[in-house]
Structure formats: C-alpha cells, structure tokens
Write an enzyme that holds these catalytic residues in place. Structure first.
Site, PDB file in Angstrom:
ATOM      1  N   CYS A 152      38.782  99.489   6.733  1.00  0.00           N
ATOM      2  CA  CYS A 152      39.190  98.291   6.565  1.00  0.00           C
ATOM      3  C   CYS A 152      38.218  97.283   7.666  1.00  0.00           C
ATOM      4  CB  CYS A 152      40.587  97.904   7.302  1.00  0.00           C
ATOM      5  SG  CYS A 152      41.708  98.868   5.969  1.00  0.00           S
ATOM      6  N   ARG A 190      51.960  97.084  -1.918  1.00  0.00           N
ATOM      7  CA  ARG A 190      51.308  95.575  -2.009  1.00  0.00           C
ATOM      8  C   ARG A 190      51.530  94.978  -3.440  1.00  0.00           C
ATOM      9  NH1 ARG A 190      45.681  96.935   0.462  1.00  0.00           N
ATOM     10  NH2 ARG A 190      45.981  98.791  -0.903  1.00  0.00           N
ATOM     11  N   ASP A 211      51.984 102.685  -2.419  1.00  0.00           N
ATOM     12  CA  ASP A 211      51.224 101.452  -2.014  1.00  0.00           C
ATOM     13  C   ASP A 211      52.336 100.345  -2.536  1.00  0.00           C
ATOM     14  OD1 ASP A 211      49.554  98.847  -1.907  1.00  0.00           O
ATOM     15  OD2 ASP A 211      47.965  99.930  -2.253  1.00  0.00           O
ATOM     16  N   HIS A 254      41.035  90.375   2.216  1.00  0.00           N
ATOM     17  CA  HIS A 254      41.513  91.641   2.795  1.00  0.00           C
ATOM     18  C   HIS A 254      42.595  91.571   3.289  1.00  0.00           C
ATOM     19  CE1 HIS A 254      39.788  94.347   6.156  1.00  0.00           C
ATOM     20  NE2 HIS A 254      40.937  93.946   6.856  1.00  0.00           N
ATOM     21  N   GLY A 297      49.153  97.782   6.322  1.00  0.00           N
ATOM     22  CA  GLY A 297      49.626  99.625   5.969  1.00  0.00           C
ATOM     23  C   GLY A 297      49.984  99.464   4.594  1.00  0.00           C
TER      24      GLY A 297
END
Length: 181
Positions: free
Chosen positions: A23, A94, A92, A7, A53
């Site tokens: 989420c 990440r 994104d 997560h 975020g």
C-alpha cells in the site's frame, strides 16, 4: 495527460510504515508519477478512499495479518486470501461501484495512467464511462520483501500486472484448488 492513483486507506502501511503489504510504496509511487505528469504539463490526482483493510476495518485487518504470520508453515501466497476469509468471512468487502463518483465530480473522462492492480477498481472506473489508456502496476523493486506473499497471491488471482503470469497454473498453485476456465 492525466495520471491517477485510486488508493484505499491502509494505516498500517500508509501511516506506520508496515511492509507486509504494497500500500505505502504503491501510494508513494502513484504520488511521484502524478507529480511527474504535472511537471510535464499534465494533471496528477490521488483519490484516497477510507476503506481500511479491504473495508473490513483495522482490527480485522490486524487479526488477518496475525493469522497469516502464525499459521503452520508461515505466511504464503497459497493461503493469502483464505486467511482473510477464515477471519472475516469474505476475501474483500470493498464496494467499488461508487468509487468513480469523485473522478466524475472532477469531470474526468479519460485517465492516461491508472496506478492500480485492482480489477474491481478498473472495472468500476471503465463502467462509469471513464476511459483508461494505461494501467500501471508497482515496479518489482518497490515491493518490500514481506509483501512478496501479497503480490504473488494477487498476480496468481488475476490482478493486473505488467509481469507475465500463467494465470491458470499460478492460480491453481496459489488458491490450492482447480480453476474454472
């Protein structure tokens, strides 16, 4: 048997209960399923990563939320990713390649039930040598009404789902541009 939810932090939903995304319900569902697995004699693990975020930060995330809600025509799956790109310059930020390190640290070699729609997370886990037997998406009844835009945009963009989605047709409709097969 091992059940795992990987997560990425979402203070708006996880802490403050915002229902614009999945989420919090996904985290709760993952925790509940991890607990059920443990009660059956297996192992349940939640790996909670500090990547607020989409790793763009909380302020940027709320700028994106406001842009989505205030755009002409309102929030829509067709502009879901585009709004993030317009505000942040990327969809994104990440980087998931190091995410499996904590799973490796715990000696995990096989995940029987992985709670995640993210192909980036799944691919990073599998690429690290961890076998994934089942992927589990959030049940439709747990998706808040305001998060329907998010979930439909993600399904159309090819995120994992147990629902049947005509990817080509849906992606073209949602992204608003032709797809390359």
């Amino acid at each position: 048997e091992l059940t795992c939810r990987v997560h990425d932090e979402c203070n708006g939903s996880d802490v403050f209960g915002s229902d614009i995304c999945t989420c919090r319900p996904y985290l709760i569902y993952g925790i509940e399923d991890a607990a059920r697995t443990a009660q059956r004699g297996g192992v349940g693990i939640i790996a909670y990563y500090r990547k607020e975020g989409r790793a763009l930060g909380e302020v940027t995330k709320f700028l994106v939320y406001n842009a989505r809600k205030r755009q002409e025509g309102g929030d829509s799956a067709a502009t879901y990713f585009r709004r993030t790109e317009c505000v942040a310059g990327v969809e994104d930020a990440r980087f998931q390649e190091l995410m499996p390190d904590i799973l490796q640290f715990f000696g995990i070699t096989k995940i029987h039930n992985l709670h995640s729609m993210s192909n980036m997370k799944y691919n990073a886990i599998v690429k690290s040598g961890i076998e994934v037997v089942n992927r589990i998406s959030i049940p439709p009844e747990l998706i808040p009404q305001d998060a329907q835009v998010e979930i439909e945009a993600k399904k159309a963009a090819g995120y994992f789902t147990q629902d049947e989605v005509k990817k080509g047709e849906a992606l073209e409709k949602v992204k608003g541009r032709p797809i390359d097969e």
